[in-house]
Design a protein around this motif. Sequence first.
Motif, PDB file in Angstrom:
ATOM      1  N   LEU A 104      -1.874   2.706  -8.534  1.00  0.00           N
ATOM      2  CA  LEU A 104      -2.037   1.273  -8.790  1.00  0.00           C
ATOM      3  C   LEU A 104      -2.093   0.983 -10.284  1.00  0.00           C
ATOM      4  O   LEU A 104      -1.591  -0.051 -10.740  1.00  0.00           O
ATOM      5  CB  LEU A 104      -3.312   0.756  -8.110  1.00  0.00           C
ATOM      6  N   GLY A 105      -2.678   1.886 -11.065  1.00  0.00           N
ATOM      7  CA  GLY A 105      -2.731   1.676 -12.506  1.00  0.00           C
ATOM      8  C   GLY A 105      -1.346   1.601 -13.114  1.00  0.00           C
ATOM      9  O   GLY A 105      -1.035   0.690 -13.887  1.00  0.00           O
ATOM     10  N   SER A 109      -8.430   3.448 -13.148  1.00  0.00           N
ATOM     11  CA  SER A 109      -7.241   2.662 -12.820  1.00  0.00           C
ATOM     12  C   SER A 109      -6.866   1.746 -13.975  1.00  0.00           C
ATOM     13  O   SER A 109      -5.689   1.607 -14.330  1.00  0.00           O
ATOM     14  CB  SER A 109      -7.493   1.837 -11.549  1.00  0.00           C
ATOM     15  N   ASN A 110      -7.868   1.118 -14.596  1.00  0.00           N
ATOM     16  CA  ASN A 110      -7.609   0.253 -15.749  1.00  0.00           C
ATOM     17  C   ASN A 110      -7.028   1.041 -16.917  1.00  0.00           C
ATOM     18  O   ASN A 110      -6.147   0.561 -17.637  1.00  0.00           O
ATOM     19  CB  ASN A 110      -8.902  -0.437 -16.192  1.00  0.00           C
ATOM     20  N   ASN A 158       2.993  -0.355  -6.111  1.00  0.00           N
ATOM     21  CA  ASN A 158       1.891  -1.217  -5.675  1.00  0.00           C
ATOM     22  C   ASN A 158       1.633  -1.042  -4.183  1.00  0.00           C
ATOM     23  O   ASN A 158       0.486  -0.895  -3.744  1.00  0.00           O
ATOM     24  CB  ASN A 158       2.208  -2.684  -5.985  1.00  0.00           C
ATOM     25  N   TRP A 163      -8.869   8.274  -5.869  1.00  0.00           N
ATOM     26  CA  TRP A 163      -8.376   8.583  -7.207  1.00  0.00           C
ATOM     27  C   TRP A 163      -6.850   8.536  -7.267  1.00  0.00           C
ATOM     28  O   TRP A 163      -6.281   8.077  -8.268  1.00  0.00           O
ATOM     29  CB  TRP A 163      -8.891   9.950  -7.650  1.00  0.00           C
ATOM     30  N   GLY A 212       0.049   2.441  -3.459  1.00  0.00           N
ATOM     31  CA  GLY A 212      -1.364   2.483  -3.814  1.00  0.00           C
ATOM     32  C   GLY A 212      -2.231   1.729  -2.828  1.00  0.00           C
ATOM     33  O   GLY A 212      -3.328   2.187  -2.457  1.00  0.00           O
ATOM     34  N   GLN A 246       0.403  -1.669 -11.696  1.00  0.00           N
ATOM     35  CA  GLN A 246      -0.108  -2.947 -12.195  1.00  0.00           C
ATOM     36  C   GLN A 246       0.197  -3.139 -13.673  1.00  0.00           C
ATOM     37  O   GLN A 246       0.632  -4.219 -14.090  1.00  0.00           O
ATOM     38  CB  GLN A 246      -1.605  -3.032 -11.922  1.00  0.00           C
ATOM     39  N   GLN A 254      -3.384   1.772 -16.452  1.00  0.00           N
ATOM     40  CA  GLN A 254      -2.552   0.572 -16.650  1.00  0.00           C
ATOM     41  C   GLN A 254      -1.947   0.526 -18.049  1.00  0.00           C
ATOM     42  O   GLN A 254      -0.847   0.016 -18.242  1.00  0.00           O
ATOM     43  CB  GLN A 254      -3.390  -0.694 -16.419  1.00  0.00           C
ATOM     44  N   SER A 312      -4.982   6.648  -5.293  1.00  0.00           N
ATOM     45  CA  SER A 312      -4.660   5.225  -5.221  1.00  0.00           C
ATOM     46  C   SER A 312      -4.863   4.553  -6.569  1.00  0.00           C
ATOM     47  O   SER A 312      -4.032   3.740  -7.006  1.00  0.00           O
ATOM     48  CB  SER A 312      -5.548   4.548  -4.170  1.00  0.00           C
ATOM     49  N   ALA A 313      -5.947   4.905  -7.263  1.00  0.00           N
ATOM     50  CA  ALA A 313      -6.237   4.298  -8.559  1.00  0.00           C
ATOM     51  C   ALA A 313      -5.156   4.632  -9.580  1.00  0.00           C
ATOM     52  O   ALA A 313      -4.753   3.770 -10.376  1.00  0.00           O
ATOM     53  CB  ALA A 313      -7.596   4.774  -9.061  1.00  0.00           C
ATOM     54  N   ALA A 314      -4.664   5.880  -9.555  1.00  0.00           N
ATOM     55  CA  ALA A 314      -3.625   6.281 -10.504  1.00  0.00           C
ATOM     56  C   ALA A 314      -2.319   5.545 -10.235  1.00  0.00           C
ATOM     57  O   ALA A 314      -1.675   5.016 -11.155  1.00  0.00           O
ATOM     58  CB  ALA A 314      -3.402   7.794 -10.419  1.00  0.00           C
TER      59      ALA A 314
END
Length: 409
Positions: free
Chosen positions: A325-326, A271-272, A303, A319, A306, A329, A275, A321-323
Motif C-alpha cells: 500500500l505504501g 506504510s507512510n 492498491n 507488514w 494491499g 499510495q 510512500q 500489506s503496509a509495504a
Amino acid sequence: MAVTRARQPLVTPALPVRSRLAHPALLLTGILLVALNMRACLAAISPMVGEIQQTFGLSSTASGLITTVPVLFQGLGAPLTPRLTRRFGTERVVLGAVLVLGAGVLLRVLPSIAALYGGCVVIGVAIAVLNVSLPGLVKREFPAKAATMTGVYSTTMLVGATLAAGVSVPLEKALGGGWQASLGAWSVLALIAAVAWLPQVLRSRQERAVVAAAPAGRPVDGIWRSPLAWRISLFMGISSLLVYTLVAWLPTILADHGMDRGEAGLVFAFSNLVQVAGAFLVPLAAGRMTRQRGLAVAMAGLNALGIAVLLLAPVSGAWVSAAVLGVAQGGSLGLALAFIVLRTSSAAGAAQLGGMTQAVGYLVAAAGPVGAGALHQLTGSWTTPLVLLLVLAGVAAVAGWGAGRNRTL
C-alpha cells in the motif's frame, strides 16, 4: 474540446537567465520548503486528536471532522486558484498561501472550538492554493523536467508528513505546552518557507516582465467537458480516497483484528515511510514514457493487492500489506500530479487542470474516511468497507488507463 496526440513532449522555451536573487537553486529550495509544509500540519494533528477531544469534550464524529474539514476545503478552494495566479502572479499567490497556512496553524490552537475548526478551514484553503499553483509553476520553470520535479516535490510533501507524525509527541514533551504548543510550532516552518520564497517575489520589474512575457500559454477551453480531464480527475479522486481512508482507519482495522496498538502504529508509520519511495520513483518513470497506462493500472493493482491482503490476513499479512500500500499510495499521488503536467502543453493549462483534478479529487477523498466509518458502524465489520475499496481500485485502474494515453489537452 481538442485533445491531441503528443508523440514527443511539448517543451516550453526556457526563460532567460535571472538575477542572483532568483537563482534556480533558490527557486528549488523555495519549492521544497513550501512542499514540506503542504502535509506536515495535517499529519501533525493525527497523534493529538485524543488530547484535543478531551480538551473540548468532542464526540468521535466531531473529532473526525478535524481531519476531514481540511481535506474538504482543499477540494472547494482548488477551482479558485487559476484565477488568482492569472491576476496576481504565481509567485505572489504562493507566498500569500504559505503565510495564510501559517496563520491557520496558529488559529487552530486558540482556546476555542470555533477557532479549531476555523483554523482547519483556513489550512485546507491554503493547501488547495498551493496544490494547484505548484504544477503550473513546475511546468513553467522546469519544462523539460516537469515530471521529475513533480516527483521531487511530491516526495518532499510526504517526507514532511512523515516527520510531522513522528515528532509531534516528542515536540509536545520538549516544549511543555501541551498539544497547542506542538501544533502551533509548525507555523515556524511556514514562516521559514515564506522567507525562502521571497527571492521569487522580490524580482526587478524587468525580470517580472520577462516572466510575464514567457509563453505560459492560454487556458484550456471547456476543460470541464473534457473526457481526458475527467479521467485524470477520477484517478486523482479515487487514489486520494484510498489514501485518506486508510490513513484514518488502518491502525484501527489492525487493532480490531487483535494486533497490539503499538505494533499497529508501527505498521502504519512503515506504510507512510514506503510512500516516499513510490512518490519519487513513479513520476520519474512516468516522465520517461510516452504512455503511462500500464503504470497507472499497476498502481491501482497494487492498491487492490494491499487491500486484499488486509482483508484476508489483516494481522499476519499486515507488514506485507503496509509495504504494498505504501508503494501504491505514494506512487498514485505522484502519478496523478505528473498527469497534470504531462497531459498539458502550457503552464496555464497545467494550473487549470490542477484546479479541476484537485477540486474533484479532494471532494471525493473527503467522503472516504466518513463513509468507511459509517459502513463499519452499520455492519459491525471492516469487510464491507474494504470490499468497496477493492471495487474502487478497479475503477481507478479504468480511469488511469484512459488518463495514461498519449494525449494532451
